[in-house]
Design an enzyme around this catalytic site. Structure first.
Site, short mmCIF file in Angstrom:
data_model
loop_
_atom_site.label_atom_id
_atom_site.label_comp_id
_atom_site.label_asym_id
_atom_site.label_seq_id
_atom_site.Cartn_x
_atom_site.Cartn_y
_atom_site.Cartn_z
N ASP A 30 0.86 -1.18 0.00
CA ASP A 30 0.00 0.00 0.00
C ASP A 30 0.90 1.23 0.00
O ASP A 30 1.94 1.25 0.66
CB ASP A 30 -0.97 0.00 1.18
CG ASP A 30 -0.30 -0.03 2.53
OD1 ASP A 30 -0.11 1.04 3.14
OD2 ASP A 30 0.03 -1.15 3.00
N GLU A 118 -7.73 4.69 11.97
CA GLU A 118 -6.60 4.87 12.90
C GLU A 118 -6.82 6.09 13.78
O GLU A 118 -5.88 6.83 14.07
CB GLU A 118 -5.30 4.99 12.12
CG GLU A 118 -4.94 3.76 11.31
CD GLU A 118 -3.60 3.89 10.62
OE1 GLU A 118 -2.56 3.74 11.29
OE2 GLU A 118 -3.58 4.15 9.39
#
Length: 222
Positions: A30, A118
């Site tokens: 990613d 997150e």
């Protein structure tokens, strides 16, 4: 010898989790602005990776400055691609979904959207779950695929566990092989944040898919 090993791991040339990750056939990366300019043909030429997730958006109005080039060039290289959105608490799930939809095309053969969770752990759980549901539902209607949830153990335990049972989980564990409570399965595992590969001059996140190449193709290649 120990000092050398620590140095090589710090620099990303070796990684202790690679031993656990080696048994998985399907690997990917990613990327975001932190990787800078990527030589996609060179990266694809390594033959190491089957997929790549590209950071597209954050919140209701931010776009990764490398997203457009990464999306176009990664797609041209032949890698299976998908985009992810970094969820924030400063705007609603609907606003964030509309921003992602306005940015990321509904291309054929793309991986399902990913919602990166997150955030801080002190938010109202019911509100966060509602915003995530609104965001996810809107993305699913538009792209025809239910989004995947990228989580740390902390955000999973606080906001996801006991809910979102039908969602695929992408877990971050750069220390050991992942283990979710109550035997819940994970779909993707980010096992390193200091990977190295030809085509990228910076560190890159390394991931695996929890299944065989045949299963991966059946699930994600149309």
């Amino acid at each position: 010898m120990m000092i050398i090993a620590v140095f090589l791991e710090f620099k990303g040339y070796i990684w202790h989790n690679s031993l656990f990750a080696s048994r998985y056939e399907v690997k990917g990366i990613d990327v975001a602005r932190y990787q800078g300019d990527i030589d996609w043909p060179k990266l694809q030429g390594t033959g190491r990776f089957q997929f790549v997730y590209i950071k597209a958006t954050e919140g209701r109005d931010w776009i990764d400055p490398y997203y457009k080039d990464n999306w176009t060039e990664a797609k041209a290289s032949g890698l299976l691609i998908g985009a992810y959105h970094f969820f924030t608490t400063q705007s609603t799930g609907v606003q964030q979904a509309d921003h992602f939809i306005a940015t990321v095309p509904n291309d054929a053969n793309m991986l399902p959207p990913v919602i990166d969770i997150e955030i801080a752990l002190d938010k109202d759980v019911s509100r966060i779950r509602q915003e995530l549901t609104d965001l996810s539902s809107r993305l699913e209607r538009h792209y025809g695929q239910r989004p995947m949830l990228y989580v740390t153990y902390a955000t999973y335990k606080t906001y996801i566990a006991g809910s979102f049972e039908d969602y695929r989980i992408w877990i971050r564990d750069i220390v050991k092989h992942p283990n979710l409570k109550k035997g819940r399965q994970w779909e993707f595992w980010q096992y390193s944040n200091r990977g190295r590969t030809d085509g990228i001059d910076a560190y890159v996140d390394l991931n695996v898919y929890n299944g065989s190449l045949e299963q991966f193709d059946a699930a994600y290649r149309k």
